[in-house]
Design an enzyme around this catalytic site. Structure first.
Site, PDB file in Angstrom:
ATOM      1  N   CYS A  42       0.842  -1.203   0.000  1.00 32.00           N
ATOM      2  CA  CYS A  42       0.000   0.000   0.000  1.00 32.00           C
ATOM      3  C   CYS A  42       0.878   1.254   0.000  1.00 32.00           C
ATOM      4  O   CYS A  42       2.002   1.240   0.483  1.00 32.00           O
ATOM      5  CB  CYS A  42      -0.897  -0.009   1.236  1.00 32.00           C
ATOM      6  N   ASP A  44       0.411   3.771   1.756  1.00 33.55           N
ATOM      7  CA  ASP A  44       0.355   4.377   3.094  1.00 33.55           C
ATOM      8  C   ASP A  44       1.749   4.776   3.587  1.00 33.55           C
ATOM      9  O   ASP A  44       2.675   3.958   3.565  1.00 33.55           O
ATOM     10  CB  ASP A  44      -0.284   3.364   4.065  1.00 33.55           C
ATOM     11  N   ARG A  46       2.903   5.097   6.404  1.00 33.94           N
ATOM     12  CA  ARG A  46       3.385   4.414   7.609  1.00 33.94           C
ATOM     13  C   ARG A  46       3.922   3.021   7.309  1.00 33.94           C
ATOM     14  O   ARG A  46       4.500   2.371   8.175  1.00 33.94           O
ATOM     15  CB  ARG A  46       2.249   4.293   8.635  1.00 33.94           C
ATOM     16  N   HIS A  98      -2.078  -4.090   5.041  1.00 38.82           N
ATOM     17  CA  HIS A  98      -1.825  -3.645   6.414  1.00 38.82           C
ATOM     18  C   HIS A  98      -3.130  -3.295   7.112  1.00 38.82           C
ATOM     19  O   HIS A  98      -4.064  -2.798   6.497  1.00 38.82           O
ATOM     20  CB  HIS A  98      -0.865  -2.459   6.425  1.00 38.82           C
ATOM     21  N   CYS A 101      -5.809   0.227   7.136  1.00 34.18           N
ATOM     22  CA  CYS A 101      -5.644   0.719   5.764  1.00 34.18           C
ATOM     23  C   CYS A 101      -6.801   1.658   5.387  1.00 34.18           C
ATOM     24  O   CYS A 101      -7.964   1.250   5.392  1.00 34.18           O
ATOM     25  CB  CYS A 101      -5.578  -0.459   4.794  1.00 34.18           C
TER      26      CYS A 101
HETATM   27 CO    CO Z   1      -3.380   1.156   3.053  1.00 31.69          CO
END
Ligand code: CO
Length: 209
Positions: A42, A44, A46, A98, A101
């Protein structure tokens, strides 16, 4: 602009640090790459790719998008798989989702997000496939986590459906894995998808001779 200036400062420090340990570091990197893993994750901020796996530049080929999706007609994801498997000869393909998400969460809600709608619809398709089991989970947080896991599994299936993977498995045993990263603990979990089982099931319908 300060945070961008910091990045260039960080970069100079990083270069100096690498060269101190190995003055050939960058010239060796420039010679080429031989990653053994393709990581599909992803976007993302993080969820890093290399850092959470403890890998260095050159060790993993990375593709990231919202909610680690592998839509069948996504030219970008398909090109990455083709290049990583056929040219770079990676041995393993990992789809890593994750918990927490935002993309998966958005797909569970009903807001109109414009251009994002068709992308999120791919995740809603995953929900529909597992609708009965998901609807039985009363706790919203648990349902959310389960959908993250089902999504990883379905995206693995999308990878396995490709002729590229089916051939590479036959020729040199390339395998596909589904993992989930838990932002709350930092831990990676292997969902242990039944690769061979999925593959034989898939090939009945999606086989390309
Ligand atoms: Co995500």
């Amino acid at each position: 602009m300060n945070h961008l200036n910091d990045i260039f400062k960080n970069n100079r420090r990083w270069v100096a640090d690498k060269l101190k340990k190995d003055n050939q570091y960058f010239s060796k990197l420039a010679e080429g790459q031989r990653p053994r893993i393709l990581y599909i994750g992803c976007s993302d901020s993080r969820v890093s790719a290399e850092e959470l796996m403890g890998l260095a530049p050159g060790e993993v080929f990375v593709h990231r998008n919202i909610a680690n999706m592998v839509p069948n007609t996504d030219l970008s994801a398909m090109s990455v798989i083709k290049y990583a498997v056929n040219i770079l000869k990676v041995q393993d393909v990992v789809v890593c989702g994750h918990y927490h998400c935002g993309g998966v969460k958005a797909a569970m809600e009903h807001a109109d997000l414009g251009l994002l709608n068709p992308w999120l619809r791919n995740i809603r398709d995953v929900y529909r496939i597992h609708q009965q089991k998901l609807n039985k989970i009363g706790d919203e947080e648990k349902r959310f986590r389960k959908l993250v896991e089902y999504n990883v599994r379905e995206q693995c299936i999308n990878v396995i459906k490709t002729a590229v993977i089916q051939r590479a498995w036959k020729e040199r045993g390339v395998r596909v894995h589904g993992w989930v990263f838990d932002i709350g603990t930092g831990k990676l979990k292997d969902l242990k998808i039944d690769f061979e089982g999925i593959l034989s099931h898939i090939m009945e319908v999606y086989r390309i001779d």
